[in-house]
Enzyme design. Structure first.
Site, short mmCIF file in Angstrom:
data_model
loop_
_atom_site.label_atom_id
_atom_site.label_comp_id
_atom_site.label_asym_id
_atom_site.label_seq_id
_atom_site.Cartn_x
_atom_site.Cartn_y
_atom_site.Cartn_z
N GLU A 93 0.80 -1.15 -0.03
CA GLU A 93 0.01 0.41 0.18
C GLU A 93 0.91 1.32 -0.08
O GLU A 93 1.65 1.65 0.23
CB GLU A 93 -0.44 0.22 1.17
N CYS A 106 2.77 8.27 2.15
CA CYS A 106 4.03 7.74 2.96
C CYS A 106 3.67 5.94 2.27
O CYS A 106 2.92 5.67 1.32
CB CYS A 106 2.18 7.10 3.74
N CYS A 113 4.85 -7.71 7.83
CA CYS A 113 5.60 -6.75 8.99
C CYS A 113 6.06 -8.10 9.89
O CYS A 113 4.42 -8.40 10.31
CB CYS A 113 5.14 -5.94 9.01
N CYS A 117 3.29 -5.67 16.36
CA CYS A 117 2.22 -4.31 16.87
C CYS A 117 0.78 -4.49 17.01
O CYS A 117 0.46 -4.85 16.25
CB CYS A 117 2.78 -2.90 16.49
N CYS A 120 -1.74 -2.84 14.99
CA CYS A 120 -1.73 -2.29 13.31
C CYS A 120 -1.98 -3.28 12.48
O CYS A 120 -1.50 -4.49 12.54
CB CYS A 120 -0.16 -2.22 13.27
N GLY A 160 5.28 -1.94 7.20
CA GLY A 160 6.73 -2.79 6.95
C GLY A 160 7.23 -1.99 7.93
O GLY A 160 7.00 -1.10 8.53
N GLU A 161 8.49 -2.28 8.76
CA GLU A 161 8.80 -1.78 9.44
C GLU A 161 10.76 -1.53 8.75
O GLU A 161 11.77 -2.43 8.39
CB GLU A 161 10.02 -3.21 11.05
N SER A 192 9.81 6.33 10.09
CA SER A 192 9.66 5.36 11.21
C SER A 192 9.50 4.27 11.83
O SER A 192 9.27 3.55 10.84
CB SER A 192 7.94 5.79 11.41
N SER A 215 8.21 5.01 17.18
CA SER A 215 6.72 4.91 17.28
C SER A 215 6.72 4.40 19.49
O SER A 215 7.28 3.28 19.44
CB SER A 215 6.09 3.61 16.84
N LEU A 216 6.42 4.95 19.75
CA LEU A 216 6.34 5.12 21.71
C LEU A 216 5.94 4.23 21.91
O LEU A 216 5.08 3.19 22.65
CB LEU A 216 7.23 5.95 22.62
N HIS A 217 4.51 5.14 21.93
CA HIS A 217 2.76 4.75 21.96
C HIS A 217 2.97 3.84 23.47
O HIS A 217 1.40 3.59 23.80
CB HIS A 217 2.33 2.81 21.40
N CYS A 334 -2.34 1.32 8.58
CA CYS A 334 -1.59 0.76 8.39
C CYS A 334 -1.81 -1.30 7.69
O CYS A 334 -2.15 -1.64 8.37
CB CYS A 334 -0.03 0.53 9.07
N1 SAH Z 1 6.99 0.30 10.98
C1 SAH Z 1 7.05 1.69 11.42
C2 SAH Z 1 6.01 2.00 10.10
C3 SAH Z 1 4.66 1.95 11.13
S1 SAH Z 1 2.94 3.08 11.11
C4 SAH Z 1 7.15 2.23 12.96
O1 SAH Z 1 6.60 0.70 13.70
O2 SAH Z 1 7.26 3.19 13.16
C5 SAH Z 1 3.25 4.82 10.93
C6 SAH Z 1 2.49 4.57 13.10
O3 SAH Z 1 1.84 4.43 12.85
C7 SAH Z 1 3.14 3.87 13.49
O4 SAH Z 1 3.78 4.43 14.77
C8 SAH Z 1 2.35 2.91 14.03
O5 SAH Z 1 2.38 2.54 15.59
C9 SAH Z 1 1.41 3.58 13.63
N2 SAH Z 1 0.06 2.57 13.80
C10 SAH Z 1 -0.38 1.61 13.30
N3 SAH Z 1 -1.49 0.91 12.90
C11 SAH Z 1 -1.71 2.32 13.61
C12 SAH Z 1 -3.76 2.11 14.09
N4 SAH Z 1 -4.56 0.87 13.41
N5 SAH Z 1 -3.96 3.35 14.95
C13 SAH Z 1 -3.06 3.56 15.26
N6 SAH Z 1 -2.09 4.31 15.20
C14 SAH Z 1 -1.13 3.00 13.80
#
Ligand code: SAH
Length: 350
Positions: A93, A106, A113, A117, A120, A160-161, A192, A215-217, A334
């Site tokens: 995508e 993007c 991936c 997570c 995701c 992907g990462e 990212s 991505s800390l979250h 994603c």
């Molecule tokens: N692999 C990379 C890029 C991922 S996408 C990474 O992990 O950073 C970019 C951002 O969207 C990341 O911070 C990811 O954690 C977040 N993301 C993925 N799925 C999501 C969702 N359903 N809701 C909100 N953020 C999401």
């Protein structure tokens, strides 16, 4: 070096390739112009080159084509997600995001991936393979062709990462960045990562000015462990140490992404914990309200909860943004579009 697809090469590589083929240097310039200024669809179209060279190079350095197989336009905000198919039938995508007269694209770095997570969609089915550098560049070339414009910004935030496919991603970004290529400024290119510490350390030594998001979250390991398995390998303290070293080496400020999940990591207590973690660091925060995915039972927090969280961070002096909810109709989280299409075709077969 075994020949690779054409989009994997930088202008200097073309100079070397032409030299080795006994061609004058201006041929390299013609090739680079043909690829990136004229955006030729085939070597045949590069009529400034002698026919024999066109034929030879078409065989050795193919032009990577990605086929658009689906498009989900979002009528309200112009966000368009494209599902592109590679030569082997794998699908990725890319999302086209117009805003304020500029276009952000993007792009994906892998088919699926492996980081898993939990919220995701990209990671639900694991990683099928990494994309090649040429395929990553081709995401931009294909979108430029079908959307009729070039993006101003690139974010590697699709499937992907990126640091699990480090070499190909960095090569592709160098091609997109270089002046004779698409000339997209390094500060308009953002990578990212979910927190692959060796990748962050490597990028610090790369000598490029790309932007880095992490991505800390979650504000503590107990919560982050539950969202992101990668945290068990590189917990928060190790991750932040690598980020600090990155900032010290490059002078670049990292943006921490924080997906807000209702009643999980979105309370004022969590905000204060996050503030304690980041205060004193050169850091920005981007809050992302969860985009619901079928595979995860978390919910999006209320607007009020997001704003309270934002307000606490801002008051503490941390530069924070709250991502506007965009591209909802575009299955913009994603991997959602690919996952939906895979499921549709599985249903179709049963
Ligand atoms: N692999 C990379 C890029 C991922 S996408 C990474 O992990 O950073 C970019 C951002 O969207 C990341 O911070 C990811 O954690 C977040 N993301 C993925 N799925 C999501 C969702 N359903 N809701 C909100 N953020 C999401």
């Amino acid at each position: 070096m075994t020949p690779e697809a054409a989009y994997a090469y930088l202008p200097d590589d073309w100079t070397r390739i032409c030299k080795e083929a006994g061609l004058p240097a201006f041929r390299a310039r013609q090739i680079v112009q043909g690829l990136y200024r004229d955006r030729i669809a085939s070597w045949e179209a590069l009529t400034t080159l002698p026919g024999a060279i066109r034929t030879e190079f078409a065989g050795r350095y193919p032009l990577t084509a990605l086929r658009e197989v689906a498009r989900t336009p979002s009528s309200t905000d112009g966000v368009t997600k494209l599902l592109l198919e590679a030569a082997d039938g794998e699908r990725i995508e890319t999302v086209w995001i117009p805003a304020d007269g500029r276009i952000t694209q993007c792009i994906s770095s892998q088919v699926g991936c492996d980081m898993h997570c939990v919220f995701c969609a990209s990671g639900q089915l694991g990683c099928v393979r990494s994309l090649t550098a040429a395929e990553i560049v081709a995401e931009v070339m294909t979108a430029a062709h079908t959307m009729g414009a070039l993006p101003n910004n690139i974010v590697v935030m699709g499937m992907g990462e990126p640091f699990m496919n480090y070499d190909a991603v960095i090569r592709a970004l160098r091609v997109l960045n270089c002046q004779q290529g698409l000339n997209i400024g390094a500060r308009h290119i953002t990578l990212s990562t979910c927190g692959i510490v060796p990748g962050i350390s490597r990028l610090a030594q790369e000598g490029v000015q790309f932007e880095l998001s992490v991505s800390l979250h979650a504000p503590n390991d107990a919560l982050r462990d539950r969202l992101m398995p990668v945290n068990r390998r590189w917990p928060i303290a190790e991750l932040l140490a690598a980020c600090d070293a990155y900032t010290a080496a490059t002078g670049r400020i990292i943006t921490y992404e924080y997906t807000l999940v209702k009643d999980f990591n979105d309370s004022p207590t969590h905000a204060r914990e996050l503030i304690r973690l980041l205060q004193g660091r050169r850091a920005r925060v981007n809050l992302i309200p969860l985009s619901p995915v079928a595979e995860f039972d978390g919910e999006t927090p209320s607007n009020a909860a997001c704003l309270t969280f934002l307000d606490l961070l801002l008051r503490s002096g941390i530069h924070t943004t709250l991502r506007r909810s965009r591209g909802k109709q575009a299955d913009a989280a994603c991997g959602q579009l690919r996952l939906r299409k895979l499921k549709e075709s599985a249903d179709g077969q049963s």
